[in-house]
Design a protein around this motif. Structure first.
Motif, PDB file in Angstrom:
ATOM      1  N   SER A 209      12.738  14.407   0.522  1.00 56.26           N
ATOM      2  CA  SER A 209      12.481  14.589  -0.902  1.00 56.26           C
ATOM      3  C   SER A 209      11.001  14.542  -1.217  1.00 56.26           C
ATOM      4  N   GLY A 210      10.231  14.043  -0.312  1.00 59.85           N
ATOM      5  CA  GLY A 210       8.787  14.000  -0.569  1.00 59.85           C
ATOM      6  C   GLY A 210       8.129  13.406   0.650  1.00 59.85           C
ATOM      7  N   ASN A 211       6.827  13.348   0.643  1.00 56.95           N
ATOM      8  CA  ASN A 211       6.215  12.655   1.773  1.00 56.95           C
ATOM      9  C   ASN A 211       5.180  11.625   1.334  1.00 56.95           C
ATOM     10  N   THR A 212       5.290  11.188   0.109  1.00 58.30           N
ATOM     11  CA  THR A 212       4.470  10.049  -0.296  1.00 58.30           C
ATOM     12  C   THR A 212       5.406   8.947  -0.724  1.00 58.30           C
TER      13      THR A 212
ATOM     14  N   SER B 165       0.836  -1.204   0.000  1.00 61.24           N
ATOM     15  CA  SER B 165       0.000   0.000   0.000  1.00 61.24           C
ATOM     16  C   SER B 165       0.866   1.247   0.000  1.00 61.24           C
ATOM     17  N   VAL B 166       0.358   2.290  -0.595  1.00 58.83           N
ATOM     18  CA  VAL B 166       1.096   3.550  -0.634  1.00 58.83           C
ATOM     19  C   VAL B 166       1.038   4.223   0.732  1.00 58.83           C
ATOM     20  N   TYR B 167       2.140   4.858   1.122  1.00 54.17           N
ATOM     21  CA  TYR B 167       2.115   5.613   2.366  1.00 54.17           C
ATOM     22  C   TYR B 167       2.012   7.099   2.043  1.00 54.17           C
ATOM     23  N   THR B 168       1.167   7.786   2.737  1.00 52.46           N
ATOM     24  CA  THR B 168       1.076   9.233   2.548  1.00 52.46           C
ATOM     25  C   THR B 168       1.386   9.922   3.875  1.00 52.46           C
ATOM     26  N   ASP B 169       1.598  11.241   3.771  1.00 50.78           N
ATOM     27  CA  ASP B 169       1.896  12.035   4.986  1.00 50.78           C
ATOM     28  C   ASP B 169       3.067  11.446   5.747  1.00 50.78           C
ATOM     29  N   PHE B 170       4.085  11.067   4.992  1.00 47.53           N
ATOM     30  CA  PHE B 170       5.218  10.384   5.605  1.00 47.53           C
ATOM     31  C   PHE B 170       6.103  11.392   6.322  1.00 47.53           C
ATOM     32  N   ILE B 171       6.329  11.171   7.613  1.00 49.17           N
ATOM     33  CA  ILE B 171       7.168  12.093   8.383  1.00 49.17           C
ATOM     34  C   ILE B 171       8.184  11.295   9.161  1.00 49.17           C
TER      35      ILE B 171
END
Lengths: 843, 140
Positions: free
Chosen positions: A787-790, A764-770
């Motif tokens: 570099s991004g958060n997805t 599954s894709v992860y979003t709001d990655f911190i």
């Protein structure tokens, strides 16, 4: 006389309490009664238990604590007699709620009572269950209730039906069991059973797809017939209200038909006739009739299209809207909200009336109307509608202003056709209701202003004019102060005049005056003052002739008791006095703030700042990682009260962790804390780099130099690797892998550059990655933006992030780090934590 | 329909809002995301908190039903009746509404149920009295 009764009967106690003239007196009476009740409870007295519970309930209604009486309810419920059970169940419903554990103890009594030979006791149990049961109780007792749906007495059947509603709401999985018995209820003649049965079916349909299909297929025709019979029924005195037989049943049937007809052609077809009949034949001079018409219109609007019916509905709507009765108009506005999705044109036709309603005397009507106007706005009518709303803003009363302002701002943002219109409207709103405007809104205004270079002159002049008249609106003052500081030269030299403008003469001194007034005004809060100080710094550079005067003004805050102001004042004074050579670079014109990223952040795709201060900063994480030193001075630092950590990945979310560790470090990144933080904010959204500033040489002033220092070294970092260190897998879980690559700068063995790579191991894709990290005191940690958060699934792509760790105990202690990763997987929040101990030696 | 148990603090604040409303205004309030329908009868206000999908006009009728039933039961009900017989007011309410929904549209039916309950209570009291009389006689 039982010694454990206070001797007073219920009505005597009530009389005594009502006779009390003061709160203290009342408390005394209550205390005495409670003491007697407590004593009776302790002695397990049963003669007066009934009366004592009644007293307790009254005391509870007055607002006093009565938890000590909860067990009494249970004892009364467990008694044999009807009167005891009745009062016991009432006590249960009043004194307890489903969160109390005591409730579970009642389950057994309830079960017995549901099987009691006295049907009225069964009724009591059903009532209690239906009002407050918890999910576990629902599960335990559902079979009993199911059985009671077929009890011989209709009064029990109707209670069982309603009790079932609560059960299926608490435990949706049980819904299937109730479908068949519920369908049977629809065929009954008893109105009570019909009403409750229809209600049960409606709720079943909402909870279970299966139920919806079943009822749609099997019951639609029967229901239509029932409604038909009801509409055509002769006068029935028992159910008659205002000449209509049982309006309640009318309304429930219409509701159920709505649920069944929605999205289904055949079912909708089936009910067209009866809906038309109800819509045309129902008398609308009494409330009961109007209630039915209201429901009928709602149903027509929800089911599948039938032109004729829709016209009927819109007509009724129009009539309601112009009715003098406030209730009817309120309801009409509600109906119109529903009608928008179905026939927007028809609703637009009523725009004028709706706008009138926004100005109505009745607060509830105003609210409804405003919501409706909001939905009605489109590109063509946005300008006139906004004008009306803003005009009304000037005269509306305080409680409404907040709502109205929020809506206007939202509309203007959504639909503004050109920037100048946006700026005009927003300035009007800020002047009129700036104090109601949320922080994000006026931040957005600034962002837009920076994005409209040809309007800078126009805007600053408009603001200058506005602040003369509306200095009490805090947000306006802030925006004005910022702009005057930033574009002061345009203001004074009338640069970028547009045709629509009147000429205006503003001297440098005038501009400084305005800022000074804002600074000293007693209503200005910390943010405004802080912004004013910076604006003064800018002006000292743009208007060299005012530099001395500005220096004096700024110096007045050197001794301010507010740390933020004191700090700024000292630093700025220092810059003005001793560092003229870098001053102009420091306060160069702000680059365009990235509008897109700003909007993205606002729409929530990137988490917004978790700053604890009341003012959010424009914190756009994951911005471009090429910081430039150009606008070093904090222009929009609004985290005045925090001591944020100097390192951040562009987001404030790390501050909790890092703050603790780094604020204890001495020296280096410490003093321009606030400056650095805001620096990060701005720099992370800065797109232009100004190469000239990198050549500025460090001088003895601690603060500014460190900023330059840390950033000047950034670019060369990637190229120069020191001795190679092996990469490690720092963290691995079933969902995530984190790898660390190490390098060092030549000549700087204490600092290690870590490149972290995050790989998603799940499908599954992860979003709001911190990613967050914390280190012990002997280490210093700095994170660059990620570099991004997805993070795409199954390791298709990785997120990278650079960390810099400085080890003050290099050679003696090795690196260690605690990490925390937060992300959203399938819309659920996931948190992973860990400690990294496997750093290579010698780092 | 929502149950009336929204917590005492909420009820107190809401009461304040309702009491401040002008008399000519509509009977519906939106407050903190809740929809409230209220109706005034002389010095008493009856208010009900409802869901977003509920029919506000119908709720006005339900309140009226309740008041009429109270009126029939107490005979020209007044504020004092409700204060001193709050438990009975609750018993009647529990015959009208259950799980937040209407139980019966017939005022007569609701009144009838309450009458039966009251008869039970009377019967039990009489029995208790006759037993205590017996005991008293025996003890004399």
């Amino acid at each position: 006389m039982n010694p454990f009764s206070s001797g007073t009967r219920l009505r005597d106690m009530i009389r005594a309490i009502r006779a009390c003239k003061t709160a203290a007196e009342e408390r005394g009476v209550v205390r005495k009664e409670c003491a007697a009740i407590r004593a009776a409870i302790n002695e397990n007295d049963h003669d007066y238990r009934h009366r004592n519970l009644a007293k307790l309930m009254f005391i509870h209604m007055l607002g006093y604590p009565t938890h000590f009486g909860q067990m009494e309810c249970l004892k009364l419920i467990a008694s044999a007699g009807f009167p005891e059970k009745r009062i016991g169940y009432l006590g249960l419903m009043l004194l307890l709620d489903e969160r109390q554990e005591v409730l579970m103890l009642v389950t057994n009594s309830l079960k017995q009572d549901l099987n009691h030979t006295n049907q009225y006791i069964v009724g009591l149990a059903l009532c209690a269950l239906g009002n407050i049961c918890s999910a576990e109780m629902a599960r335990d007792l559902a079979p009993e209730v199911e059985r009671l749906l077929q009890f011989r007495d209709p009064n029990i059947r109707k209670k069982a039906a309603l009790c079932s509603i609560r059960i299926i709401k608490k435990v949706p999985e049980l819904a299937e069991n109730f479908i068949n018995p519920a369908a049977a209820l629809l065929k009954e003649k008893h109105h009570g059973v019909l009403i409750t049965g229809v209600q049960l079916c409606t709720d079943l349909c909402k909870i279970s797809e299966e139920a919806l299909e079943y009822f749609r297929l099997k019951c639609t025709e029967g229901l239509v017939k029932t409604l038909k019979d009801l509409v055509n029924s002769p006068y029935a005195p028992e159910y008659d209200i205002a000449g209509i037989t049982d309006p309640f049943l009318h309304i429930r049937l219409l509701k159920l038909l709505r649920v069944l007809g929605q999205g289904d052609e055949d079912a909708s077809e089936c009910m067209n006739d009866i809906l038309a009949q109800v819509a045309t034949k129902t008398e609308s001079n009494k409330n009961a009739g109007n209630a039915i018409l209201y429901e009928c219109v709602a149903t027509i609007m929800s089911i599948e299209d039938n032109g004729g019916l829709r016209v009927l509905a819109i007509n009724i709507l129009g009539r309601f809207l112009s009715n003098r009765d406030n209730n009817i108009r309120y309801v009409a506005l509600n109906m119109l909200m529903r009608a928008i999705t179905v026939d927007a044109q028809a609703v637009q036709r009523h725009r004028a009336t709706i706008l009138e309603c926004v100005k109505d005397l009745d607060a509830s009507i105003r609210k409804r109307a405003l919501e409706l106007v909001y939905v009605l706005v489109n590109e063509t009518n946005v300008k006139p509608l906004t004008k009306e709303l803003i005009d009304y803003l000037e005269v509306s009363d305080e409680d409404f202003k907040g709502d109205l302002t929020a809506k206007i701002c939202s509309l203007v943002k959504k639909f503004s056709p050109e920037k100048i219109w946006y700026i005009d409207q927003m300035l009007k709103v800020l002047s009129e209701a700036g104090n109601f405007v949320k922080d994000e809104v006026w931040h957005a205004v600034i962002v837009v202003i920076t994005n409209s270079p040809d309007l800078h002159g126009y805007t600053v002049r408009a603001l200058y004019r506005a602040i003369q008249t509306s200095a009490d609106q805090e947000s306006l003052v802030r925006v004005a102060v910022w702009c005057i500081g930033e574009y002061g030269d345009m203001l004074v030299n009338n640069i970028g005049m547009l045709d629509v403008e009147d000429p205006i003469t503003v001297t440098e001194s005038d501009a400084v005056d305005i800022i000074e007034i804002a600074l000293k005004h007693h209503t200005s809060d910390l943010t405004t003052k802080a912004m004013a100080l910076i604006a003064l710094l800018k002006l000292s550079s743009r208007f060299p002739s005012c530099s001395e005067r500005i220096k004096e003004i700024v110096a007045q805050y050197k001794g301010s008791l507010v740390l933020e102001l004191q700090q700024r004042s000292i630093e700025m004074n220092s810059i003005i006095s001793k560092h003229q050579n870098i001053r102009s670079t420091l306060v160069e014109r702000m680059p365009t703030l990235d509008l897109l990223q700003w909007e993205e952040q606002q729409s929530g795709s990137i988490p917004t700042t978790t700053s604890t201060s009341a003012h959010a900063s424009i914190n756009i994480p994951n911005g471009v990682a090429k910081p430039s030193s150009a606008p070093l001075v904090d222009l929009l630092d609004l985290n005045s009260d925090d001591v944020p950590a100097p390192s951040s990945s562009g987001g404030d979310f790390l501050h909790d962790l890092l703050d603790v560790d780094l604020s204890k470090q001495s020296g280096v990144n410490h003093s321009p804390n606030n400056g650095t933080n805001a620096l990060m904010d701005l720099l992370s959204i800065d797109v232009l780099s100004s190469p000239s500033s990198n050549s500025v040489q460090p001088t003895s002033s601690a603060g500014a130099i460190d900023l330059l220092d840390s950033f000047a070294t950034n670019s060369p970092i990637q190229e120069n690797n020191g001795p190679a260190y092996p990469s490690v897998v720092a963290f691995e879980s079933s969902n995530l892998r984190i790898g660390f690559n190490f390098s060092k700068l030549p000549g700087n063995p204490q600092t290690t550059i870590i490149k972290a790579t995050f790989t998603n191991l799940s499908p599954s894709v992860y979003t709001d990655f911190i990613f967050q990290a914390a280190v012990p005191k002997f280490l210093q940690l700095h994170l660059e933006p990620a570099s991004g958060n997805t993070l795409p699934a199954s390791g298709n792509e990785s997120i990278t992030q650079t960390l810099r760790v400085t080890n003050s105990q290099h050679g003696k202690k090795s690196l260690v780090m605690r990490i925390r990763i937060a992300y959203k997987m399938n819309n659920k929040d996931v948190l992973e934590e860990g400690q990294i101990n496997n750093f290579p030696q010698g780092l | 329909m929502l149950a009336s148990f929204c917590g005492k603090k909420v009820m107190r604040e809401l009461s304040g809002v309702i009491l401040n409303r002008g008399s000519k205004l509509c009977n519906f309030i939106e407050w903190r995301g809740l929809k409230v329908v209220y109706k005034r009868y002389a010095s008493l206000y009856f208010y009900m908190c409802i869901d977003q999908e509920d029919n506000e006009l119908e709720v006005l009728e339900i309140i009226h039903q309740y008041v009429e039933i109270l009126d029939r039961y107490f005979g020209s009900v007044c504020e004092l009746d409700l204060i001193f017989n709050f438990h009975k007011a609750y018993f009647i309410l529990d015959e009208l509404l259950l799980a937040g929904e209407l139980q019966d549209s017939s005022k007569r039916a609701v009144g009838h149920m309450i009458a039966i309950h009251d008869r039970f209570v009377e019967a039990v009291k009489e029995e208790a009295n006759s037993i205590s009389n017996l005991i008293a006689q025996v003890n004399m």
